[in-house]
Motif scaffolding. Structure first.
Motif, PDB file in Angstrom:
ATOM      1  N   ALA A  75       0.854  -1.186   0.000  1.00 24.53           N
ATOM      2  CA  ALA A  75       0.000   0.000   0.000  1.00 24.53           C
ATOM      3  C   ALA A  75       0.890   1.236   0.000  1.00 24.53           C
ATOM      4  O   ALA A  75       1.367   1.659   1.053  1.00 24.53           O
ATOM      5  CB  ALA A  75      -0.915  -0.013   1.227  1.00 24.53           C
ATOM      6  N   ASP A  76       1.145   1.763  -1.193  1.00 24.47           N
ATOM      7  CA  ASP A  76       2.048   2.904  -1.358  1.00 24.47           C
ATOM      8  C   ASP A  76       3.435   2.532  -0.831  1.00 24.47           C
ATOM      9  O   ASP A  76       4.055   1.604  -1.343  1.00 24.47           O
ATOM     10  CB  ASP A  76       1.469   4.135  -0.662  1.00 24.47           C
ATOM     11  N   THR A  77       3.920   3.188   0.209  1.00 25.86           N
ATOM     12  CA  THR A  77       5.260   2.873   0.725  1.00 25.86           C
ATOM     13  C   THR A  77       5.204   1.896   1.903  1.00 25.86           C
ATOM     14  O   THR A  77       6.249   1.540   2.445  1.00 25.86           O
ATOM     15  CB  THR A  77       5.986   4.153   1.180  1.00 25.86           C
ATOM     16  N   LYS A  78       4.004   1.476   2.308  1.00 25.15           N
ATOM     17  CA  LYS A  78       3.864   0.539   3.425  1.00 25.15           C
ATOM     18  C   LYS A  78       3.665  -0.878   2.904  1.00 25.15           C
ATOM     19  O   LYS A  78       2.953  -1.089   1.914  1.00 25.15           O
ATOM     20  CB  LYS A  78       2.687   0.936   4.321  1.00 25.15           C
ATOM     21  N   ILE A  79       4.287  -1.835   3.578  1.00 31.76           N
ATOM     22  CA  ILE A  79       4.202  -3.242   3.181  1.00 31.76           C
ATOM     23  C   ILE A  79       3.702  -4.042   4.376  1.00 31.76           C
ATOM     24  O   ILE A  79       4.232  -3.909   5.479  1.00 31.76           O
ATOM     25  CB  ILE A  79       5.581  -3.773   2.715  1.00 31.76           C
ATOM     26  N   HIS A  80       2.682  -4.866   4.153  1.00 32.82           N
ATOM     27  CA  HIS A  80       2.115  -5.711   5.211  1.00 32.82           C
ATOM     28  C   HIS A  80       2.240  -7.170   4.775  1.00 32.82           C
ATOM     29  O   HIS A  80       1.914  -7.508   3.634  1.00 32.82           O
ATOM     30  CB  HIS A  80       0.641  -5.370   5.457  1.00 32.82           C
ATOM     31  N   ILE A  81       2.691  -8.031   5.690  1.00 28.51           N
ATOM     32  CA  ILE A  81       2.872  -9.459   5.392  1.00 28.51           C
ATOM     33  C   ILE A  81       2.083 -10.273   6.407  1.00 28.51           C
ATOM     34  O   ILE A  81       2.198 -10.057   7.616  1.00 28.51           O
ATOM     35  CB  ILE A  81       4.360  -9.874   5.449  1.00 28.51           C
ATOM     36  N   LEU A  82       1.280 -11.208   5.907  1.00 25.33           N
ATOM     37  CA  LEU A  82       0.490 -12.101   6.758  1.00 25.33           C
ATOM     38  C   LEU A  82       1.014 -13.523   6.608  1.00 25.33           C
ATOM     39  O   LEU A  82       1.116 -14.032   5.488  1.00 25.33           O
ATOM     40  CB  LEU A  82      -0.993 -12.040   6.350  1.00 25.33           C
ATOM     41  N   GLY A  83       1.376 -14.158   7.722  1.00 25.62           N
ATOM     42  CA  GLY A  83       1.879 -15.533   7.654  1.00 25.62           C
ATOM     43  C   GLY A  83       2.454 -15.968   8.989  1.00 25.62           C
ATOM     44  O   GLY A  83       2.310 -15.277  10.005  1.00 25.62           O
ATOM     45  N   SER A  84       3.121 -17.124   8.999  1.00 28.56           N
ATOM     46  CA  SER A  84       3.766 -17.603  10.223  1.00 28.56           C
ATOM     47  C   SER A  84       5.091 -16.859  10.418  1.00 28.56           C
ATOM     48  O   SER A  84       5.587 -16.204   9.499  1.00 28.56           O
ATOM     49  CB  SER A  84       4.006 -19.109  10.153  1.00 28.56           C
ATOM     50  N   PHE A  85       5.665 -16.988  11.604  1.00 30.58           N
ATOM     51  CA  PHE A  85       6.848 -16.199  11.966  1.00 30.58           C
ATOM     52  C   PHE A  85       8.016 -16.441  11.001  1.00 30.58           C
ATOM     53  O   PHE A  85       8.612 -15.496  10.479  1.00 30.58           O
ATOM     54  CB  PHE A  85       7.270 -16.542  13.404  1.00 30.58           C
ATOM     55  N   LEU A  86       8.334 -17.707  10.735  1.00 32.33           N
ATOM     56  CA  LEU A  86       9.473 -18.028   9.866  1.00 32.33           C
ATOM     57  C   LEU A  86       9.226 -17.578   8.430  1.00 32.33           C
ATOM     58  O   LEU A  86      10.116 -17.031   7.773  1.00 32.33           O
ATOM     59  CB  LEU A  86       9.748 -19.537   9.892  1.00 32.33           C
ATOM     60  N   ASN A  87       8.004 -17.816   7.948  1.00 34.45           N
ATOM     61  CA  ASN A  87       7.681 -17.451   6.565  1.00 34.45           C
ATOM     62  C   ASN A  87       7.698 -15.937   6.365  1.00 34.45           C
ATOM     63  O   ASN A  87       8.108 -15.457   5.301  1.00 34.45           O
ATOM     64  CB  ASN A  87       6.305 -18.014   6.188  1.00 34.45           C
ATOM     65  N   ILE A  88       7.253 -15.203   7.378  1.00 32.24           N
ATOM     66  CA  ILE A  88       7.296 -13.733   7.294  1.00 32.24           C
ATOM     67  C   ILE A  88       8.749 -13.267   7.174  1.00 32.24           C
ATOM     68  O   ILE A  88       9.065 -12.364   6.396  1.00 32.24           O
ATOM     69  CB  ILE A  88       6.619 -13.098   8.529  1.00 32.24           C
ATOM     70  N   LYS A  89       9.624 -13.894   7.935  1.00 27.63           N
ATOM     71  CA  LYS A  89      11.046 -13.511   7.914  1.00 27.63           C
ATOM     72  C   LYS A  89      11.651 -13.725   6.523  1.00 27.63           C
ATOM     73  O   LYS A  89      12.374 -12.869   6.002  1.00 27.63           O
ATOM     74  CB  LYS A  89      11.821 -14.317   8.958  1.00 27.63           C
ATOM     75  N   VAL A  90      11.343 -14.881   5.908  1.00 28.30           N
ATOM     76  CA  VAL A  90      11.884 -15.183   4.563  1.00 28.30           C
ATOM     77  C   VAL A  90      11.336 -14.182   3.544  1.00 28.30           C
ATOM     78  O   VAL A  90      12.081 -13.648   2.711  1.00 28.30           O
ATOM     79  CB  VAL A  90      11.517 -16.628   4.162  1.00 28.30           C
ATOM     80  N   ALA A  91      10.015 -13.920   3.611  1.00 27.67           N
ATOM     81  CA  ALA A  91       9.395 -12.978   2.669  1.00 27.67           C
ATOM     82  C   ALA A  91       9.947 -11.568   2.862  1.00 27.67           C
ATOM     83  O   ALA A  91      10.224 -10.857   1.882  1.00 27.67           O
ATOM     84  CB  ALA A  91       7.877 -12.983   2.856  1.00 27.67           C
ATOM     85  N   ARG A  92      10.156 -11.160   4.123  1.00 27.68           N
ATOM     86  CA  ARG A  92      10.667  -9.813   4.401  1.00 27.68           C
ATOM     87  C   ARG A  92      12.092  -9.652   3.876  1.00 27.68           C
ATOM     88  O   ARG A  92      12.445  -8.600   3.325  1.00 27.68           O
ATOM     89  CB  ARG A  92      10.601  -9.542   5.902  1.00 27.68           C
ATOM     90  N   ASP A  93      12.911 -10.697   4.039  1.00 31.51           N
ATOM     91  CA  ASP A  93      14.287 -10.640   3.519  1.00 31.51           C
ATOM     92  C   ASP A  93      14.300 -10.473   2.003  1.00 31.51           C
ATOM     93  O   ASP A  93      15.114  -9.713   1.458  1.00 31.51           O
ATOM     94  CB  ASP A  93      15.054 -11.913   3.912  1.00 31.51           C
ATOM     95  N   SER A  94      13.398 -11.183   1.319  1.00 34.21           N
ATOM     96  CA  SER A  94      13.326 -11.072  -0.147  1.00 34.21           C
ATOM     97  C   SER A  94      12.886  -9.677  -0.566  1.00 34.21           C
ATOM     98  O   SER A  94      13.453  -9.091  -1.509  1.00 34.21           O
ATOM     99  CB  SER A  94      12.334 -12.107  -0.697  1.00 34.21           C
ATOM    100  N   LEU A  95      11.881  -9.122   0.131  1.00 33.75           N
ATOM    101  CA  LEU A  95      11.393  -7.785  -0.199  1.00 33.75           C
ATOM    102  C   LEU A  95      12.458  -6.727   0.073  1.00 33.75           C
ATOM    103  O   LEU A  95      12.621  -5.786  -0.703  1.00 33.75           O
ATOM    104  CB  LEU A  95      10.124  -7.478   0.612  1.00 33.75           C
ATOM    105  N   CYS A  96      13.209  -6.901   1.159  1.00 30.17           N
ATOM    106  CA  CYS A  96      14.282  -5.948   1.483  1.00 30.17           C
ATOM    107  C   CYS A  96      15.378  -5.974   0.419  1.00 30.17           C
ATOM    108  O   CYS A  96      15.933  -4.926   0.063  1.00 30.17           O
ATOM    109  CB  CYS A  96      14.870  -6.251   2.859  1.00 30.17           C
TER     110      CYS A  96
END
Length: 227
Positions: A180-201
């Motif tokens: 949403a514009d410059t904000k990013i929201h991720i829904l998932g389990s703790f480990l999966n959120i970490k992997v997705a966040r690393d890829s987005l970063c």
């Protein structure tokens, strides 16, 4: 004289006899008492608990359209009262006498909040059914300070052509992502959120999509081996 002193001493020192505990017959311990589990109302001393979730202006129309899809699982399955306060523009939730668990109220508040962030009802309803799901939010400026066209290109890299990159990360990590514009929201389990966040970063910092895909493939394969 001696008899009077004896009488007064016995009167002054009264002995209270405490009945001894029943001894177990033939070494068998006594039966433990069984207590029924406390109800949700009893845990909170009979007090009604409330939660309020603010509705942003851009989510008011989607909320109207999906109201019954949100209302039905909250009211019928979680046994929580829910209403829309039009004056305050907030969704209000409160416990009932037949609410089976106190934690249901917070789960419902998280579910409504996830919908307000932009997640679909089908995805957000998983917060009601599973315990280890979370919503993590961050902004692009938390990773790197970008302005103007650099910021636009970073958002473009996150989504990809037709949302291809975003869908690839979602499917590989079993998460749901809202940009949403410059904000990013991720829904998932703790480990999966970490992997997705690393890829987005990595994408925000300028890595090409192909490099992120290959790294993601390696990490997800490692996670699959672990489980």
């Amino acid at each position: 004289m001696d008899s009077d002193q004896a009488a007064t001493s016995t009167a002054a020192m009264e002995i209270e006899r405490v009945p001894s505990e029943p001894k177990s017959v033939s070494g068998v311990p006594p039966i433990k008492p069984k207590f029924e589990p406390l109800k949700a109302q009893e845990m909170s001393d009979g007090r009604v608990q409330f939660r309020k979730v603010s509705v942003p202006a851009h989510r008011f129309t989607p909320l109207k359209k999906a109201w019954m899809e949100i209302y039905t699982p909250i009211f019928e399955q979680m046994k929580i009262d829910v209403r829309m306060n039009l004056k305050a523009r907030k969704v209000e939730l409160k416990t009932r006498n037949d609410t089976p668990d106190v934690s249901n109220l917070q789960k419902c508040a998280d579910f409504v909040h996830a919908f307000m962030l932009g997640f679909d009802v089908i995805d957000a309803v998983a917060l009601l059914r599973l315990d280890d799901l979370y919503v993590d939010s961050f902004e692009i400026k938390d990773v790197k300070t970008l302005r103007g066209e650099h910021l636009s290109r970073a958002i473009g890299r996150l989504s990809g052509k037709g949302g291809k990159t975003k869908f690839a990360i979602e499917n590989a990590t079993r998460t749901r992502i809202v940009i949403a514009d410059t904000k990013i929201h991720i829904l998932g389990s703790f480990l999966n959120i970490k992997v997705a966040r690393d890829s987005l970063c990595s994408l925000i910092l300028g890595s090409p999509a192909g490099k992120v895909y290959s790294k993601l493939r390696t990490v997800t394969a490692r996670l699959a081996e672990r489980f």
